[in-house]
Design an enzyme around this catalytic site. Sequence first.
Site, PDB file in Angstrom:
ATOM      1  CG  ASP A  64      -1.651   1.195   1.507  1.00  0.00           C
ATOM      2  OD1 ASP A  64      -2.279   1.694   0.557  1.00  0.00           O
ATOM      3  OD2 ASP A  64      -1.646   1.687   2.654  1.00  0.00           O
TER       4      ASP A  64
ATOM      5  CG  ASP B 284      -1.915   7.509   0.639  1.00  0.00           C
ATOM      6  OD1 ASP B 284      -0.855   8.094   0.382  1.00  0.00           O
ATOM      7  OD2 ASP B 284      -2.931   7.588  -0.070  1.00  0.00           O
TER       8      ASP B 284
HETATM    9 MG   LIG Z   1      -3.028   2.972   3.645  1.00  0.00          MG
END
Ligand SMILES: [Mg+2]
Length: 186
Positions: free
Chosen positions: A39, A41
């Site tokens: 991922d 963020d």
């Molecule tokens: Mg995230």
Amino acid sequence: MSSFIKQSLFSLLDKTKGRNKLSCFNNQEKKKKLYLVLDLDHTLVHYIPVSKLSDKEKYLIEEADSRVDLWKFGKRNPEHLIKLRPFLHEFLKEANKLFTMYVYTMGSYGYAQYVLSFIDPDKRYFGHRVITREKSPPHKKTLDLISADQRRVVIVDDHSSVWPQHKPNLLKIANYTYFRYEMMNY
Ligand SMILES: [Mg+2]
């Protein structure tokens, strides 16, 4: 190698250990690289609109031009700041030896390309293996978009709820937060 990197890689390998022992893999399959889905963020980076910085954080706007772990992007308002998770480059370098890596973010394609232009400018780690919200089903992530045997995939994400069908593959990482302002992120 820092203890942080060692610990992270050990956790990843531990997550994949059971998979490599599966009797359904023959010897040739066992030699193949595993897959790592990351991922963006709050996992690899933390970003924030400049307008949301607290007064005490505003000095970071100037620092962004001279630091290697902090960038400013967006020519017009709102500008954003992006901060890399500590030891990110070391982690990617070591993980790249063991895994074929993907980025999977609910951010836009443009945003992902911008972040990757900093963390992987030569496309050495991720190549074109980038999945963004334009391709993903709404509000969830799926390994169906990864061209790999799902038994060989490890996911590292700060949100487990976006992976309803792939909990056994998930290594939930502590949410990385650098700036004070809280934004909704997946
Ligand atoms: Mg995230």
